[in-house]
Structures are given as structure tokens and as C-alpha cells.
Design an enzyme around this catalytic site. Structure first.
Site, PDB file in Angstrom:
ATOM      1  N   LYS A  58       0.920  -1.144  -0.097  1.00  0.00           N
ATOM      2  CA  LYS A  58      -0.008  -0.027  -0.076  1.00  0.00           C
ATOM      3  C   LYS A  58       0.971   1.282  -0.031  1.00  0.00           C
ATOM      4  O   LYS A  58       2.023   1.240   0.737  1.00  0.00           O
ATOM      5  CB  LYS A  58      -0.752   0.026   1.253  1.00  0.00           C
ATOM      6  N   SER A 133      -9.789   1.468   2.420  1.00  0.00           N
ATOM      7  CA  SER A 133      -8.744   2.434   1.731  1.00  0.00           C
ATOM      8  C   SER A 133      -7.558   1.453   0.954  1.00  0.00           C
ATOM      9  O   SER A 133      -7.113   1.967   0.268  1.00  0.00           O
ATOM     10  CB  SER A 133      -7.991   3.343   2.472  1.00  0.00           C
ATOM     11  N   SER A 157      -9.929  -0.799   6.811  1.00  0.00           N
ATOM     12  CA  SER A 157      -9.372  -0.721   5.599  1.00  0.00           C
ATOM     13  C   SER A 157      -8.328  -1.885   4.908  1.00  0.00           C
ATOM     14  O   SER A 157      -8.136  -1.885   3.679  1.00  0.00           O
ATOM     15  CB  SER A 157      -8.439   0.561   5.428  1.00  0.00           C
TER      16      SER A 157
HETATM   17  N1  GLN Z   1     -13.051   3.696   6.011  1.00  0.00           N
HETATM   18  C1  GLN Z   1     -12.440   4.158   7.280  1.00  0.00           C
HETATM   19  C2  GLN Z   1     -12.243   5.786   7.076  1.00  0.00           C
HETATM   20  O1  GLN Z   1     -12.171   6.217   6.195  1.00  0.00           O
HETATM   21  C3  GLN Z   1     -11.536   3.412   7.673  1.00  0.00           C
HETATM   22  C4  GLN Z   1     -10.026   3.618   6.704  1.00  0.00           C
HETATM   23  C5  GLN Z   1      -8.785   2.910   7.339  1.00  0.00           C
HETATM   24  O2  GLN Z   1      -8.945   1.717   7.751  1.00  0.00           O
HETATM   25  N2  GLN Z   1      -7.576   3.386   6.925  1.00  0.00           N
HETATM   26  O3  GLN Z   1     -11.572   6.258   7.947  1.00  0.00           O
END
Ligand code: GLN
Length: 459
Positions: A58, A133, A157
Site C-alpha cells: 500500500k 482504503s 481498511s
Molecule cells: N473507512 C475508514 C475511514 O475512512 C477506515 C479507513 C482505514 O481503515 N484506513 O476512516
């Protein structure tokens, strides 16, 4: 296995692929690693199970000499001068970093649409999102562009995109994997974790990246890091709880998939019960207050002076800061910086941030009670099916609410494993997760491996 041939085939797959899973893939960098790994094998330097394994990373995890953009204009040309601890450990174990994957900017989002490079398409149906994400990492694994990947999980995410892409993803107990070199979003909640097509590969990568790191003082010196030993232990006698709140309001297809999965766990020898998880009521609100508060502080370093992008024209220092940050971040990131700054400001701190921290404590206590009763919690990775590209990005609040099944885990620092359990009517996978008590990864690994092995019988 001929490592060179194998890696060249993966590079070819990446070149041909059209799902926008990668932000960058530097062939010279990859081939230099291949040479180093071949030499290491000759010298019998490696003992891990991931020698020669192509791993996608990532793009919020720092790789020395390789661009690390966070899918942001702010870091579009940023080349770190050091590697994250997880990267150093992978390289030392003989893995090959195959490229950097797409994500929501600074890991903020649930669809990978919030990226300056555009959305990553779901490999099972290109009209749908891959989740987020860590959508690029999960889609890369699902589309056979890498054997495994690393993602980061601040509020779901790794798990949610793993579910939508039909792959396995692990969010470890907080403190298990070093965050040194992970570009911070919400430091108290996030962990780096592995993604792979099967539980065994995922666990093998987890073993390599886990463990105390003196560069991250929040890492714990754990004694039970031999996770792969748990794979074949089975689940006889396990008690699994399913939170009613996680399925009651879920999409019909998601609900049915979880009910079916629960039945399958019973067939495998577990006892399954439904229970009320009251924490669900305030988990999303608490999560977004805490995550945004931390983000507003963590992202203050991107000011045009110390890092990355700087605006072209300005007449004063103040204007330089303002223009740099206005131009460098996407709307969602700015929204969160504003929200975070607001909840931390004088007069509002007690009403919002302190209250959210209290809710976090209550959530943790509730999970402590639940795990006195159950070995594992079974839940969907998301209450909704994967959305069409362009749909959910229009409504931030709807997107936040879709994180309801994952965020409480992070607030309580718990580990969880996500994997597919069905496909929806659009041919996109539906994910389930098994959540365990802190430092009890072995239980969720036992159950996930058993489910994976037996799943074919029920399909
Ligand atoms: N969807 C969640 C957010 O936008 C989780 C994101 C993540 O785990 N990095 O904060």
C-alpha cells in the site's frame, strides 16, 4: 521454482492489467531485488516461508528509493530516504516488493475512489469498487498481480476491501506490527496487516512482519508469534457470537451470507449464538471523532516546508501554507482535518473528543465482557454490498456509516481476519470477519483456516 521467471510473469500481469491497482511499479527496483534474493538463496540466508514471494505494498508504507504517495498530490513525488520496519523485515525474509498500490488519500475512505489516481476497479466486476482504503492491495492479490500484499487498517481498511475482492486480510492486535514508516492517519487505531488469496500465505506474511520494534514504542513484546502453528488446530468446542446489530440492518444478501456462514460454522463443530453488541450505537461517531482528531494533528506536517508539494505563487508565508494545503489535499481529507481541528478546539474538546474517548473505553469494556463468553465474533466486513464506482463517494456520511462493522474492532485494539463467504447478485464477493480478543490471533486463524478448507463442501 524459478524466481526470476515467476516475477517477470507477475510484472507482465501488472502491465496488462486494467483495474488501476498499482500506483507505481519500478521494474529495475524489482529485478535488483530478484538478484539479491537469488544470491541470498545461494548463501542459504533465508529461513522464512515467503522467499521469492511477490508482495504489493500500500502506498502509505515507506519504501526507501521508491515513491510513496499516499495517493495524494501532497506526496506525489515523495521518495522516502528510509524503509518502514515491515518492509525491512519482508526484504530480510527474502520477499520481493513488486510495487506500490492504490488507496484512498492518506487511507481516508472506504472505496479507493478518494485517490488522485482514480478508483481501483473490482477485479470480479469492473463497474464496482474494490473497497477501501487498501483497495489497490486487495485487488492486486485478487487479480493475481501479486501473491500477497500489505495494507493498513485504521477502521476496516484491510478487512472491508478484502471482503469485496474475495481475498483474506488480517488486522492484527494493536501493538503487534510496527508502524514505523507507515505514514500516519490515526496512530492509536491503525495497524499494518497482510492480504493474500488464502489463510496460510496471509499468516506466513504476518509472522514475518510481527513483533517488537524499538523504533515503535507502541509495539509489544509478544511471546506467541508463531501464528502458523494454529492453522490446523480446528475449532471443536469454539463458541462464536454473532452481533445482532451487525446483521439486522445489513443488505439482505449480506445478512443471508452471514446467517449461512454461521450455520456452516455450526456444522464444523462450533456453537453459534446471537447477542446484542450495544457498542454499535456509538462506534462510528466515536471512531470518526478520534480518527479525525488524530489526522488533523498527523497531517499538520504537510505544510509545504517540510514535505512534498508547495504551491507556485504566494505573497506571504501564511498564504503559502493556505494555498499549499488547499491545493495539496482532496476534499475528503480537508473535511477530516477541519472536523478534527474543530473537535480538539477549546470549548469543544470536552463535548466531542473527551466524550468519544469515553465511548471508546466503554466499547473496550463491552468487548472484554463479550470475550468472556465467546471465543470469536462473526460479523460481515460491511453491512452493504460493494457500490458502483461513483456512487458512494457522493455521500460522505453514508460512506462513514458503512464502516459500522469494522471500526469498533480498532477502537478496542482487537485482531480480526476477513475472508469471502459468498458472492452477491453482481458477482462481487461478500466478506465476513472473525474478531478475536486481544493477542488471541491463533483462535481466529484456527477458525478461518477450518472454514476455508471446508467451504468448498458448502458452496
Ligand atoms: N473507512 C475508514 C475511514 O475512512 C477506515 C479507513 C482505514 O481503515 N484506513 O476512516
Amino acid at each position: 521454482m524459478d524466481i526470476e521467471k515467476n516475477i517477470l510473469a507477475y510484472l507482465e500481469n501488472i502491465k496488462k492489467s486494467n483495474i488501476n491497482a498499482f500506483i507505481s511499479c519500478d521494474e529495475d527496483y524489482v529485478m535488483a531485488q530478484v538478484s539479491a534474493v537469488k544470491k541470498g538463496i545461494e548463501e542459504k540466508r533465508f529461513t522464512s516461508k515467503i522467499v521469492g514471494m511477490p508482495i504489493a505494498i500500500k502506498d502509505n508504507i515507506c519504501t526507501k528509493g521508491l515513491k510513496t504517495t499516499c495517493a495524494s498530490k501532497m506526496l506525489k513525488d515523495y521518495v522516502p530516504s528510509y524503509s518502514a520496519t515491515v518492509i525491512e523485515r519482508l526484504i530480510k525474509a527474502g520477499a520481493i516488493i513488486i510495487g506500490k498500490t492504490n488507496m484512498d488519500e492518506f487511507a481516508m475512505g472506504s472505496t479507493t475512489e478518494n485517490s488522485i489516481f482514480g478508483a481501483t476497479k473490482n477485479p470480479h466486476n469492473n463497474e464496482y469498487v474494490s473497497g477501501g482504503s487498501s483497495g489497490g492491495s486487495c485487488a492486486a492479490v485478487a487479480a493475481n498481480l501479486a501473491v500477497a500484499a500489505l495494507g493498513s487498517d485504521t477502521g476496516g481498511s484491510i478487512r472491508q476491501p478484502a471482503g469485496y475482492c474475495g481475498v483474506v486480510g488480517i488486522k492484527p492486535t494493536y501493538g503487534t506490527v510496527s508502524r514505523y514508516g507507515l505514514i500516519a492517519y490515526a496512530s492509536s487505531l491503525e495497524q499494518v496487516g497482510p492480504i493474500a488469496t488464502n489463510v496460510t500465505d496471509c499468516v506466513n506474511v504476518l509472522e514475518v512482519i510481527s513483533g517488537r520494534d524499538k523504533k515503535d514504542s507502541t509495539t509489544v513484546n509478544r511471546s506467541n508469534l508463531a501464528f502458523s502453528k494454529a492453522l490446523t488446530l480446528g475449532i471443536k468446542g469454539f463458541k462464536i457470537g454473532v452481533p445482532r446489530q451487525y446483521i439486522e440492518d445489513a443488505d439482505e444478501e449480506v445478512k443471508n451470507a452471514i446467517l449461512e456462514t454461521a450455520k456452516n460454522f455450526e456444522k464444523l463443530g462450533a456453537v453459534v449464538e446471537y447477542f446484542d453488541l450495544h457498542a454499535t450505537d456509538y462506534a462510528v461517531a466515536a471512531y470518526y471523532i478520534i480518527a479525525c482528531a488524530e489526522a488533523s494533528s498527523n497531517l499538520s506536517r504537510f505544510d509545504g516546508v517540510r514535505y512534498g508539494y508547495r504551491t507556485d505563487k504566494y505573497d506571504s508565508l501564511d498564504e503559502m501554507y493556505k494555498k499549499t494545503r488547499s491545493e495539496g489535499f482532496l476534499d475528503e481529507t480537508k473535511r477530516r482535518i477541519l472536523l478534527g481541528t474543530f473537535v480538539l478546539s477549546e470549548g469543544y474538546y470536552d463535548a466531542y473528543y473527551m466524550k468519544a474517548m469515553k465511548a471508546k473505553a466503554v466499547i473496550k469494556e463491552e468487548f472484554d465482557r463479550v470475550f468472556k463468553q465467546y471465543d470469536l465474533i462473526l460479523a460481515p466486513t460491511s453491512p452493504i454490498k460493494a457500490s458502483k464506482i461513483g456512487e458512494l463517494i457522493k455521500d460522505s456520511v453514508k460512506m462513514y456509516l458503512s464502516d459500522v462493522c469494522t471500526v469498533a474492532t480498532n477502537l478496542a485494539g482487537l485482531p480480526a481476519i476477513a475472508m469471502p463467504c459468498a458472492k452477491d447478485s453482481n458477482n462481487v464477493p461478500i466478506g465476513m470477519q472473525l474478531i478475536a480478543d486481544r493477542f488471541n490471533e491463533h483462535k481466529m486463524i484456527q477458525a478461518a483456516y477450518t472454514f476455508e478448507k471446508e467451504r468448498a463442501i458448502y458452496e
